[in-house]
Design an enzyme around this catalytic site. Structure first.
Site, PDB file in Angstrom:
ATOM      1  N   ASP A 331       1.077  -1.643   0.101  1.00  0.00           N
ATOM      2  CA  ASP A 331       0.262   0.259  -0.082  1.00  0.00           C
ATOM      3  C   ASP A 331       0.669   1.486  -0.117  1.00  0.00           C
ATOM      4  OD1 ASP A 331      -2.229   1.650   0.084  1.00  0.00           O
ATOM      5  OD2 ASP A 331      -2.560   1.564   1.938  1.00  0.00           O
ATOM      6  N   LYS A 333       1.729   4.399  -1.044  1.00  0.00           N
ATOM      7  CA  LYS A 333       1.521   5.806  -1.881  1.00  0.00           C
ATOM      8  C   LYS A 333       1.452   6.940  -1.151  1.00  0.00           C
ATOM      9  CE  LYS A 333      -3.026   4.670   0.645  1.00  0.00           C
ATOM     10  NZ  LYS A 333      -4.529   4.597   0.197  1.00  0.00           N
ATOM     11  N   ASN A 336       0.281   7.589   2.466  1.00  0.00           N
ATOM     12  CA  ASN A 336       0.990   7.254   3.421  1.00  0.00           C
ATOM     13  C   ASN A 336       2.563   6.710   3.642  1.00  0.00           C
ATOM     14  OD1 ASN A 336      -1.367   5.582   3.336  1.00  0.00           O
ATOM     15  ND2 ASN A 336      -0.757   3.800   2.719  1.00  0.00           N
TER      16      ASN A 336
END
Length: 548
Positions: A331, A333, A336
């Site tokens: 995850d 991105k 984050n």
């Protein structure tokens, strides 16, 4: 190509005169090819399309963190998702499940056991089967509830099998079950009640809730202060009612384990403690004050190559640390990637992680944030750590170019092109164009990370992480010094104090800070045994607090 009328190019030249007209005059063939492909593209007028494709954000916001005029918020801050796999056999719709109690296969009558998701359950008739048996089920699904095979204890305490005789229609009311109170959650242990040397436990009463700083698909993030030490932390709050169905509880436990592992790395957000109430789970984690990269990209559009190289290198070290410990992040991105008060990065949000992956192992869960999902996931192939290096390529492209390599913002007015399916098709089929403004080394590293073949992708070959370290784009990086945080960051967030929230979006910080009252009916439906052993206190952070 050279015979194409120069007059045709003037349509395009008018939108970018300083660049295209000079190239046309010099008879640059690459420019002719690029202009011709744009001219033949049957979409919006060229001038409008070029201005839309040039950057993510169309103009300067009124104030940092505020939306730009005409800004399409749907193209960023998309939450990550897991697409659940369903297996259809004879009308049954099977889904992988984990079983906390003793369960038996309706086909072979053997016990379903093992780690993780041990078997399949039909989401319509609730039939339980082994994974190996689900294709052999002969009886079609009738949307009726089938009682599972029961386990009865005889006088000697040994288990005997008995098959439920009744098949109950969903429309038929089920006989009332005796009311049983939910499993009690251990009361918080106060510090003064502990014996010397025992571990301290926390509760919600130990923290002052200050401000909302983020919100996800099933969690809220608050800025809190530990009353005893006056230290500020972030608190991730998850409602149990949202994670008890399906396999969400597995993912929460995985996130907790990765948080524990991440506490030992300078570029990963670590865990302070975990505790629970009958209705909620609480992660108390490091508070990173500098905001996320998405917030800063809103203001800067694109980053200088030196800045992007620094962030990409620190992210690489964080991903390599996770990979060495068998964790696929899945995850990565802009949302984050956080910046601390000095300007170093910290990755956060481990809800999509896959742990226990050894070298050569693969997994197949279809998950991630749409713009960052690797082609091998979209093709339904087994994958490993390669998906993280693909996502790093997408993120690096966004930092350098100010837009996604799969930008479909031009499709906002076309319903057929404004869908996830269309985006996935673009990721699988579109040839990625590297902006001409980037250096040769930057273009090379982007092509390496964004290779659609996992085996040929940068970081996935025989050299592994060393291929990234030795790439010309990272030649100026002193990796050992970088890992020890001895390299001065190129950008330092402006902060007026420990509680300064200027780098967090007002859409979050303006929310009221409170937790909704517990719903007794909702709590009664929660199986509290699913969350046994959730409590945790980081011994390293505890020792630091004791020194205050």
């Amino acid at each position: 190509m050279r015979q194409t009328s120069i007059k045709s190019y003037c349509i395009l030249v008018s939108s970018q005169p300083k660049y295209y007209w000079k190239m046309v005059q010099n008879k640059n063939e690459d420019c002719f090819i690029e202009l011709f492909s744009l001219l033949c593209d049957q979409r919006k007028p060229v001038k409008g399309r070029i201005s839309q494709r040039s950057k993510v954000f169309p103009n300067v916001p009124a104030a940092p963190g505020m939306p730009c005029t005409g800004e399409d918020r749907s193209i960023y801050r998309r939450g990550a998702r897991r697409w659940r796999k369903l297996y259809r056999v004879n009308g049954h719709i099977f889904q992988a499940k984990r079983f906390n109690r003793r369960a038996f296969c309706a086909y072979c009558q053997d016990r379903i056991w093992g780690l993780g998701r041990q078997g399949f359950k039909c989401i319509q008739c609730k039939l339980l089967v082994h994974k190996k048996c689900h294709k052999l089920v002969q009886k079609p699904c009738s949307n009726e509830h089938v009682d599972p095979i029961e386990v009865k204890d005889d006088a000697n305490g040994e288990s005997t099998l008995g098959r439920a005789a009744s098949v109950r229609s969903r429309a038929e009311p089920e006989p009332p079950l005796p009311e049983t109170p939910p499993a009690p959650v251990a009361a918080p242990v106060r510090n003064e009640d502990l014996e010397p040397g025992s571990q301290r436990q926390y509760s919600l009463e130990d923290f002052e809730l200050i401000r909302v700083i983020g919100r996800g698909s099933y969690a809220k993030v608050l800025m809190v202060e530990l009353k005893r030490t006056k230290r500020v932390y972030a608190m991730k709050v998850i409602k149990k009612a949202l994670v008890t169905d399906d396999e969400d509880i597995d993912w929460v436990q995985t996130e907790k384990h990765v948080f524990e592992t991440a506490s030992n790395h300078p570029f990963l957000v670590g865990l302070h403690s975990c505790f629970q109430t009958p209705s909620r789970l609480f992660f108390v984690i490091e508070f990173v004050r500098g905001g996320d990269l998405m917030f800063h990209m809103q203001r800067q559009r694109r980053l200088p190559e030196e800045h992007a190289r620094f962030y990409a290198a620190e992210i690489s070290l964080a991903l390599h640390f996770l990979h060495e410990r068998g964790v696929i992040y899945r995850d990565l991105k802009l949302d984050n990637v956080l910046l601390d008060h000095e300007g170093h990065i910290k990755l956060t949000d481990y809800g999509m992680c896959k742990e226990g992956v050894r070298p050569g192992d693969t997994t197949s869960t279809f998950c991630g944030t749409p713009n960052y999902i690797a082609p091998e996931i979209l093709r339904g192939e087994e994958y490993g750590f390669s998906v993280d290096w693909w996502a790093l390529g997408v993120l690096t492209y966004e930092m350098l170019a100010g837009r996604s390599p799969f930008d479909i913002s031009h499709a906002a007015d076309n319903p057929d092109q404004n869908t996830e399916d269309y985006l996935f098709q673009v990721i699988l089929e579109k040839t990625i164009r590297i902006p001409r403004s980037l250096s040769v080394k930057a273009a090379s590293v982007l092509k390496g990370f964004l290779n659609k073949s996992p085996s040929e992708r940068l970081g996935c070959g025989e050299g592994g992480f060393l291929d990234i370290v030795s790439h010309p784009f990272f030649k100026s990086i002193e990796w050992e010094m970088l890992e020890q945080k001895q390299v001065v960051p190129p950008f330092k967030p402006r902060l007026e104090g420990e509680r300064d929230l200027a780098n967090f979006p007002p859409e979050f910080t303006d929310e009221p800070v409170h937790l909704t009252p517990d719903n007794d009916t909702e709590i009664a439906d929660i199986d509290q045994s699913e969350f046994e052993g959730f409590e945790y206190v980081n011994p390293l952070l505890m020792s630091l607090e004791d020194c205050v």
